[in-house]
Design an enzyme around this catalytic site. Structure first.
Site, PDB file in Angstrom:
ATOM      1  N   ARG A  63      50.205 -18.267 110.067  1.00  8.06           N
ATOM      2  CA  ARG A  63      49.436 -16.828 109.985  1.00  8.06           C
ATOM      3  C   ARG A  63      48.866 -16.944 108.690  1.00  8.06           C
ATOM      4  O   ARG A  63      47.672 -16.552 108.678  1.00  8.06           O
ATOM      5  CB  ARG A  63      50.585 -15.696 109.822  1.00  8.06           C
ATOM      6  CG  ARG A  63      49.950 -14.374 110.015  1.00  8.06           C
ATOM      7  CD  ARG A  63      50.922 -13.401 110.247  1.00  8.06           C
ATOM      8  NE  ARG A  63      50.352 -12.113 110.120  1.00  8.06           N
ATOM      9  CZ  ARG A  63      50.816 -10.898 109.790  1.00  8.06           C
ATOM     10  NH1 ARG A  63      51.783 -11.104 108.686  1.00  8.06           N
ATOM     11  NH2 ARG A  63      50.082  -9.977 109.936  1.00  8.06           N
ATOM     12  N   HIS A  67      45.065 -15.762 108.078  1.00  9.33           N
ATOM     13  CA  HIS A  67      44.747 -14.808 107.238  1.00  9.33           C
ATOM     14  C   HIS A  67      43.720 -15.260 105.930  1.00  9.33           C
ATOM     15  O   HIS A  67      42.851 -14.608 105.411  1.00  9.33           O
ATOM     16  CB  HIS A  67      45.872 -14.081 106.725  1.00  9.33           C
ATOM     17  CG  HIS A  67      46.378 -13.198 107.509  1.00  9.33           C
ATOM     18  ND1 HIS A  67      46.977 -11.811 107.238  1.00  9.33           N
ATOM     19  CD2 HIS A  67      46.383 -13.082 108.923  1.00  9.33           C
ATOM     20  CE1 HIS A  67      47.400 -11.235 108.667  1.00  9.33           C
ATOM     21  NE2 HIS A  67      47.020 -11.869 109.304  1.00  9.33           N
ATOM     22  N   GLY A  73      36.556 -16.792 104.080  1.00  9.18           N
ATOM     23  CA  GLY A  73      36.785 -17.970 104.591  1.00  9.18           C
ATOM     24  C   GLY A  73      37.935 -19.018 104.028  1.00  9.18           C
ATOM     25  O   GLY A  73      38.724 -18.339 103.529  1.00  9.18           O
ATOM     26  N   ASN A  96      48.365  -7.267 104.686  1.00 12.13           N
ATOM     27  CA  ASN A  96      49.085  -8.618 104.270  1.00 12.13           C
ATOM     28  C   ASN A  96      50.217  -8.202 103.429  1.00 12.13           C
ATOM     29  O   ASN A  96      51.321  -8.719 103.613  1.00 12.13           O
ATOM     30  CB  ASN A  96      48.141  -9.027 103.188  1.00 12.13           C
ATOM     31  CG  ASN A  96      47.177 -10.024 104.086  1.00 12.13           C
ATOM     32  OD1 ASN A  96      47.314 -10.603 105.252  1.00 12.13           O
ATOM     33  ND2 ASN A  96      46.056 -10.246 103.460  1.00 12.13           N
ATOM     34  N   PRO A 165      41.919  -8.486 112.042  1.00 16.92           N
ATOM     35  CA  PRO A 165      42.157  -7.505 113.105  1.00 16.92           C
ATOM     36  C   PRO A 165      43.615  -6.835 113.061  1.00 16.92           C
ATOM     37  O   PRO A 165      44.422  -7.264 112.355  1.00 16.92           O
ATOM     38  CB  PRO A 165      42.125  -8.520 114.569  1.00 16.92           C
ATOM     39  CG  PRO A 165      42.564  -9.927 113.730  1.00 16.92           C
ATOM     40  CD  PRO A 165      42.137  -9.868 112.153  1.00 16.92           C
ATOM     41  N   HIS A 195      50.943 -16.532 118.146  1.00 14.84           N
ATOM     42  CA  HIS A 195      52.098 -15.688 118.410  1.00 14.84           C
ATOM     43  C   HIS A 195      53.182 -16.000 119.522  1.00 14.84           C
ATOM     44  O   HIS A 195      53.827 -15.302 119.905  1.00 14.84           O
ATOM     45  CB  HIS A 195      51.482 -14.335 119.061  1.00 14.84           C
ATOM     46  CG  HIS A 195      50.789 -13.274 118.223  1.00 14.84           C
ATOM     47  ND1 HIS A 195      50.284 -12.075 118.261  1.00 14.84           N
ATOM     48  CD2 HIS A 195      50.499 -13.671 116.871  1.00 14.84           C
ATOM     49  CE1 HIS A 195      49.314 -11.713 117.213  1.00 14.84           C
ATOM     50  NE2 HIS A 195      49.705 -12.618 116.368  1.00 14.84           N
ATOM     51  N   THR A 196      52.893 -17.441 119.816  1.00 17.30           N
ATOM     52  CA  THR A 196      53.850 -17.952 120.467  1.00 17.30           C
ATOM     53  C   THR A 196      55.210 -18.248 119.336  1.00 17.30           C
ATOM     54  O   THR A 196      56.452 -18.515 119.642  1.00 17.30           O
ATOM     55  CB  THR A 196      53.731 -19.363 120.824  1.00 17.30           C
ATOM     56  OG1 THR A 196      54.793 -20.204 121.477  1.00 17.30           O
ATOM     57  CG2 THR A 196      53.275 -20.313 120.012  1.00 17.30           C
ATOM     58  N   ASP A 252      56.982 -13.445 121.009  1.00 20.83           N
ATOM     59  CA  ASP A 252      56.992 -14.401 122.078  1.00 20.83           C
ATOM     60  C   ASP A 252      58.504 -14.401 122.652  1.00 20.83           C
ATOM     61  O   ASP A 252      59.291 -15.074 122.406  1.00 20.83           O
ATOM     62  CB  ASP A 252      56.626 -15.691 122.035  1.00 20.83           C
ATOM     63  CG  ASP A 252      56.434 -16.638 123.160  1.00 20.83           C
ATOM     64  OD1 ASP A 252      56.635 -15.731 124.218  1.00 20.83           O
ATOM     65  OD2 ASP A 252      56.357 -17.999 123.061  1.00 20.83           O
ATOM     66  N   ASP A 260      54.690 -23.213 122.344  1.00 19.15           N
ATOM     67  CA  ASP A 260      54.704 -23.352 123.648  1.00 19.15           C
ATOM     68  C   ASP A 260      53.570 -22.476 124.289  1.00 19.15           C
ATOM     69  O   ASP A 260      53.088 -21.578 123.614  1.00 19.15           O
ATOM     70  CB  ASP A 260      55.865 -23.592 124.546  1.00 19.15           C
ATOM     71  CG  ASP A 260      56.699 -22.326 124.293  1.00 19.15           C
ATOM     72  OD1 ASP A 260      56.095 -21.324 124.057  1.00 19.15           O
ATOM     73  OD2 ASP A 260      57.917 -22.429 124.647  1.00 19.15           O
TER      74      ASP A 260
HETATM   75  C1  HEM Z   1      43.825 -11.624 117.356  1.00 17.54           C
HETATM   76  C2  HEM Z   1      43.962 -10.834 116.715  1.00 17.54           C
HETATM   77  C3  HEM Z   1      45.550 -10.786 115.793  1.00 17.54           C
HETATM   78  C4  HEM Z   1      46.285  -9.776 115.696  1.00 17.54           C
HETATM   79  C5  HEM Z   1      45.748  -8.266 115.896  1.00 17.54           C
HETATM   80  C6  HEM Z   1      47.313  -9.770 114.886  1.00 17.54           C
HETATM   81  C7  HEM Z   1      48.355  -9.227 114.304  1.00 17.54           C
HETATM   82  C8  HEM Z   1      49.661  -9.644 113.777  1.00 17.54           C
HETATM   83  C9  HEM Z   1      50.506  -8.715 113.433  1.00 17.54           C
HETATM   84  C10 HEM Z   1      50.688  -7.162 113.464  1.00 17.54           C
HETATM   85  C11 HEM Z   1      51.767  -9.535 113.148  1.00 17.54           C
HETATM   86  C12 HEM Z   1      53.112  -9.005 112.742  1.00 17.54           C
HETATM   87  C13 HEM Z   1      52.980  -8.630 111.308  1.00 17.54           C
HETATM   88  C14 HEM Z   1      54.394  -7.918 110.755  1.00 17.54           C
HETATM   89  O1  HEM Z   1      55.068  -7.561 111.515  1.00 17.54           O
HETATM   90  O2  HEM Z   1      54.368  -7.811 109.465  1.00 17.54           O
HETATM   91  C15 HEM Z   1      51.495 -10.712 113.365  1.00 17.54           C
HETATM   92  C16 HEM Z   1      52.168 -12.032 113.148  1.00 17.54           C
HETATM   93  C17 HEM Z   1      51.714 -13.231 113.413  1.00 17.54           C
HETATM   94  N1  HEM Z   1      50.570 -13.444 113.750  1.00 17.54           N
HETATM   95 FE1  HEM Z   1      49.044 -12.484 114.355  1.00 17.54          FE
HETATM   96  N2  HEM Z   1      47.443 -11.474 114.998  1.00 17.54           N
HETATM   97  C18 HEM Z   1      46.133 -11.946 115.392  1.00 17.54           C
HETATM   98  C19 HEM Z   1      45.762 -13.125 115.659  1.00 17.54           C
HETATM   99  C20 HEM Z   1      46.763 -14.329 114.988  1.00 17.54           C
HETATM  100  C21 HEM Z   1      46.342 -15.915 114.990  1.00 17.54           C
HETATM  101  C22 HEM Z   1      44.819 -16.184 115.248  1.00 17.54           C
HETATM  102  C23 HEM Z   1      47.426 -16.233 114.485  1.00 17.54           C
HETATM  103  C24 HEM Z   1      47.368 -17.896 114.246  1.00 17.54           C
HETATM  104  C25 HEM Z   1      46.838 -18.480 114.735  1.00 17.54           C
HETATM  105  C26 HEM Z   1      48.175 -15.439 114.274  1.00 17.54           C
HETATM  106  C27 HEM Z   1      49.824 -15.804 114.206  1.00 17.54           C
HETATM  107  C28 HEM Z   1      50.620 -14.855 113.647  1.00 17.54           C
HETATM  108  C29 HEM Z   1      52.104 -15.243 113.429  1.00 17.54           C
HETATM  109  C30 HEM Z   1      52.685 -16.797 113.446  1.00 17.54           C
HETATM  110  C31 HEM Z   1      52.815 -14.207 113.250  1.00 17.54           C
HETATM  111  C32 HEM Z   1      54.186 -14.112 112.788  1.00 17.54           C
HETATM  112  C33 HEM Z   1      54.563 -14.019 111.264  1.00 17.54           C
HETATM  113  C34 HEM Z   1      55.858 -14.196 110.817  1.00 17.54           C
HETATM  114  O3  HEM Z   1      56.840 -14.195 111.659  1.00 17.54           O
HETATM  115  O4  HEM Z   1      55.892 -14.013 109.763  1.00 17.54           O
HETATM  116  N3  HEM Z   1      48.156 -14.378 114.668  1.00 17.54           N
HETATM  117  N4  HEM Z   1      50.014 -10.674 113.810  1.00 17.54           N
END
Ligand code: HEM
Ligand SMILES: *[C@@H]1O[C@H](CO)[C@@H](O)[C@H](O)[C@H]1NC(C)=O
Ligand SMILES: *[C@@H]1O[C@H](CO)[C@@H](O)[C@H](O)[C@H]1NC(C)=O
Length: 336
Positions: A63, A67, A73, A96, A165, A195-196, A252, A260
């Site tokens: 993540r 970000h 960039g 963040n 987003p 989000h896997t 997931d 996966d």
């Molecule tokens: C498409 C739009 C996206 C939205 C709206 C979004 C939103 C979020 C939110 C709200 C969380 C939880 C944060 C929290 O509870 O503090 C999250 C976690 C996460 N996101 Fe996204 N995300 C997006 C795209 C992505 C992308 C593109 C990636 C990586 C390629 C990604 C990887 C992750 C990961 C790995 C987590 C878990 C982080 C952790 O456990 O520390 N996300 N995301």
């Protein structure tokens, strides 16, 4: 998994053949092969040792790269503790703060690299390579990452809150947000597959359980079995300390540590955790991609790599506005 290993092998061969190919933006595979030949090994070893004591860090590091790239960039601006223009920094942005993580791992990697090859490997490249290693260590594909990014000196919370987003974006908003970064609908669906791995705080999605769109009831797109599970993990009465703390749930369901395609199976079955995940299975442009990645794991894994490489090249710094930082949390002229 056998197919995963095979895929990794094939990607390594593809990379080996591309070593001499330079991108127009200055990135190359094996950029550090002469200036710091052990760089990628040092990073991979560090990710592995941190992962062995805390396997949740793979999600954090993946993540972090997302970000970083979406704001100013891929320039390590998310790592900065201060900005050259005095702005409040990205990591303090609402989107963040108390959520993005992995900083101490990046700092540890940087310390190890400085001991071997001082002043050579950029923090933005460390983030990109650590994300790659996090995917691989979680059972996803291992792929070559073009490197040679430079680190920025500007970091603004206001940019992060404008460019990242949120979990309540509609499909149209998600598509527009990715489009602004030069990424298409396919990239949106593929990268959402990140989000896997990992977890989200109840406060981020609990409106879907108790008062969706002010209806006083749950989001009808959630499967009833998943709704039951989520309500028990995220009780309504839980003292809501807002977005900064409180219980968390796997993004997931059933597979939070394995890279996966089960994320897409979950979407198809009404088990998408965030609204921004769930909408992908209904939008006319994204739904066929969701079902195809749900049906074909190798197709997802291969295509995810392509979108990661693309995301990793958003708005790169040049020698005019970039540098190789000595410490990842400070731009050089501030600390030196
Ligand atoms: C498409 C739009 C996206 C939205 C709206 C979004 C939103 C979020 C939110 C709200 C969380 C939880 C944060 C929290 O509870 O503090 C999250 C976690 C996460 N996101 Fe996204 N995300 C997006 C795209 C992505 C992308 C593109 C990636 C990586 C390629 C990604 C990887 C992750 C990961 C790995 C987590 C878990 C982080 C952790 O456990 O520390 N996300 N995301
Ligand atoms: C970020 O989190 C810290 C620690 O919880 C808090 O003190 C601070 O007010 C937060 N900053 C913003 C901008 O929300
Ligand atoms: C749902 O949210 C709306 C708007 O905040 C509020 O007026 C309403 O009372 C809430 N309904 C329930 C059942 O909590």
């Amino acid at each position: 998994m056998r197919t995963g290993g095979m895929l990794g092998l094939i990607l390594v061969l593809v990379v080996a053949e591309s070593v001499s190919i330079a991108h127009a933006n200055g990135l190359r595979y094996a950029y550090y092969s002469r200036t710091c030949p052990t760089a990628e090994r040092i990073i991979a070893d560090a990710v592995r040792s941190h992962f062995q004591s805390d396997n949740t860090i793979a999600a954090g590091l993946l993540r972090l790269h997302f970000h970083d790239c979406f704001v100013q960039g891929c320039d390590g601006s998310i790592l900065l503790d201060s900005s050259i223009d005095g702005s409040v920094v990205e990591r303090k942005a609402i989107r963040n703060n108390n959520s993005i993580r992995g900083f101490e791992i990046i700092d540890d990697i940087k310390t190890r690299l400085e001991a071997s090859c001082p002043g050579v490997v950029s923090c933005a490249d460390i983030v990109a390579l650590a994300a790659r290693d996090s995917v691989a260590i979680s059972g996803g594909p291992f792929y070559g990452v073009p490197t040679g990014r430079l680190d920025g000196k500007i970091s603004r919370a206001s940019d992060a809150d404008a460019d990242l987003p949120t979990a309540i974006f509609t499909a149209a908003q998600l598509k527009a947000n990715f489009n602004k970064k030069g990424l298409g609908v396919d990239d949106l669906v593929l990268l959402s597959g990140g989000h896997t791995l990992g977890r989200a705080k109840c406060a981020i999605f609990s409106d879907r359980l108790y008062n969706f769109s002010n209806t006083g009831g749950p989001d009808p797109s959630l499967s009833s079995s998943y709704l039951t599970i989520l309500k028990s993990s995220c009780p309504q009465e839980a003292p809501s300390s807002g977005r900064d703390s409180g219980p968390t749930v796997a993004l997931d369901k059933g597979s939070e540590f394995k890279f996966d395609n089960s994320y897409y199976n979950n979407l198809v079955n009404g088990n998408g955790l965030l609204k921004s995940d769930a909408v992908l299975k209904d939008d006319s442009q994204t739904k066929s991609l969701v079902s195809s990645f749900s049906a074909n794991s190798d197709k997802f894994l291969w295509s995810f790599v392509g979108s990661m490489i693309k995301m990793g090249q958003i708005d790169l710094k040049t020698s005019e506005n970039g540098e190789v930082r000595i410490k990842c949390n400070v731009y050089n002229s501030a600390g030196h």
